[in-house]
Design a protein around this motif. Sequence first.
Motif, PDB file in Angstrom:
ATOM      1  N   LEU A  13       4.354  -6.118  -4.369  1.00 56.19           N
ATOM      2  CA  LEU A  13       5.046  -6.436  -5.423  1.00 56.19           C
ATOM      3  C   LEU A  13       5.342  -5.371  -6.590  1.00 56.19           C
ATOM      4  CD1 LEU A  13       3.325 -10.014  -6.606  1.00 56.19           C
ATOM      5  CD2 LEU A  13       5.418  -9.597  -5.284  1.00 56.19           C
ATOM      6  N   LYS A  14       4.292  -4.589  -6.595  1.00 58.09           N
ATOM      7  CA  LYS A  14       4.451  -3.368  -7.512  1.00 58.09           C
ATOM      8  C   LYS A  14       3.159  -2.419  -7.134  1.00 58.09           C
ATOM      9  CE  LYS A  14       2.849  -5.308 -11.860  1.00 58.09           C
ATOM     10  NZ  LYS A  14       3.011  -5.129 -13.205  1.00 58.09           N
ATOM     11  N   ARG A  15       3.432  -1.144  -7.291  1.00 60.08           N
ATOM     12  CA  ARG A  15       2.271  -0.090  -7.352  1.00 60.08           C
ATOM     13  C   ARG A  15       2.179   0.275  -8.801  1.00 60.08           C
ATOM     14  NH1 ARG A  15       1.819   6.074  -6.615  1.00 60.08           N
ATOM     15  NH2 ARG A  15      -0.491   6.146  -6.025  1.00 60.08           N
ATOM     16  N   PHE A  19      -3.793   3.600  -8.897  1.00 60.18           N
ATOM     17  CA  PHE A  19      -4.668   3.118  -7.948  1.00 60.18           C
ATOM     18  C   PHE A  19      -4.721   1.642  -7.976  1.00 60.18           C
ATOM     19  CE2 PHE A  19      -6.417   7.182  -9.727  1.00 60.18           C
ATOM     20  CZ  PHE A  19      -6.367   7.945  -8.457  1.00 60.18           C
ATOM     21  N   LEU A  20      -3.678   1.059  -8.281  1.00 58.34           N
ATOM     22  CA  LEU A  20      -3.631  -0.339  -8.215  1.00 58.34           C
ATOM     23  C   LEU A  20      -2.224  -1.010  -7.703  1.00 58.34           C
ATOM     24  CD1 LEU A  20      -4.861  -1.492 -11.783  1.00 58.34           C
ATOM     25  CD2 LEU A  20      -6.154  -1.215  -9.760  1.00 58.34           C
ATOM     26  N   ALA A  21      -2.310  -1.898  -6.793  1.00 59.89           N
ATOM     27  CA  ALA A  21      -1.127  -2.311  -6.184  1.00 59.89           C
ATOM     28  C   ALA A  21      -1.212  -4.084  -6.357  1.00 59.89           C
ATOM     29  CB  ALA A  21      -0.875  -2.197  -4.776  1.00 59.89           C
ATOM     30  N   ASP A  22      -0.187  -4.628  -6.576  1.00 60.15           N
ATOM     31  CA  ASP A  22      -0.073  -6.074  -6.730  1.00 60.15           C
ATOM     32  C   ASP A  22       0.669  -6.496  -5.368  1.00 60.15           C
ATOM     33  OD1 ASP A  22      -1.341  -6.529  -9.056  1.00 60.15           O
ATOM     34  OD2 ASP A  22       0.462  -6.806 -10.214  1.00 60.15           O
ATOM     35  N   VAL A  23       0.028  -7.548  -4.591  1.00 68.80           N
ATOM     36  CA  VAL A  23       0.544  -8.054  -3.520  1.00 68.80           C
ATOM     37  C   VAL A  23       0.587  -9.398  -3.371  1.00 68.80           C
ATOM     38  CG1 VAL A  23      -0.087  -7.766  -0.765  1.00 68.80           C
ATOM     39  CG2 VAL A  23      -0.333  -5.780  -2.041  1.00 68.80           C
ATOM     40  N   GLU A  24       1.747  -9.845  -2.505  1.00 71.51           N
ATOM     41  CA  GLU A  24       1.713 -11.146  -2.202  1.00 71.51           C
ATOM     42  C   GLU A  24       1.450 -11.591  -0.661  1.00 71.51           C
ATOM     43  OE1 GLU A  24       4.817 -15.278  -2.506  1.00 71.51           O
ATOM     44  OE2 GLU A  24       5.382 -13.010  -2.998  1.00 71.51           O
TER      45      GLU A  24
END
Length: 233
Positions: A13-15, A19-24
Amino acid sequence: MKFDKPLIPGRLLKRYKRFLADVELEDGQIITAHCANPGSMLGLKDPGMRVWLSRSDNPKRKLAYSWELLELEDAMIGINTGHPNRIVEEAILAGTIEELKGYEILRREVKYGTNSRIDLLLQDDAKPDCYVEVKNAHLLRQQGLAEFPDSVTKRGAKHLDELAAMVKAGKRAVMLYLIQRTDANRFALAADIDPNYAERFRLAHDQGVEAYAYLCEITTSEIKLTNAVPILL
C-alpha cells in the motif's frame, strides 16, 4: 540463506518513514511491516506491487511482519538489507566465491578503521588478512544493469577510504556488491546519484581495493549467491 518459515504474500500500500510499509494481505487484512532498508528503494515501492513478508512469533517485537521480497513480472528482488552479510558468509564457507577461497577463519563485525566494523574478516596464517565489505544492490534503471547506491551514502564512502587504508597497511581489502535481483547481468556505480561515492570508489580501486559483483538466486524459500557479473567502471 533459507527463510525460517513460508513467506506470506500481499500487496504494497505504501512505504513510509523509511522503515515502515503498509501491506494488504490476501485475506484483506492490512498490516504494518518493518522495512529493513535505509535506501531510497527507487522503483521498488509503488503501491500495488506484490510483496512477500516473514512473520516473527517473538512477542517482544513491535512489528511481527518484515518485508523480505518484491515480486515483479519478470524478477524477484530481495529488499531486506539485513541479509546480505549472511548470504555472502554462507557462500564463502561453501566455496562459491572463487576470489575468497582458502581462508581458515571467518570473523564477523570486527572493529577496524575509525569507529567502524568490517562485515567479514578472513584470516589464515599463510596470507594477509582479508577485509570484506558487503553492499546490497537492487537499483535497476537500465535493462540488466544493477547499480549502487540508490541514495547518497556518506557511510559507504567512509568504508571505501578505510578499505584503502587496510591495503596501505599490507592487508587485502574487498568490496563485494551483492545484487539481490534476478533480472540483472552486470553492475555499475550510480555516479549521478552519489558522485562522491563514485569518486571514493575510483580512488580506493586505484589503491588496490578489489571489487566484485555477484548475483543471487531468489525464491520465496531461499536467497543464495550464485555467479559473478562484470563491473562496468
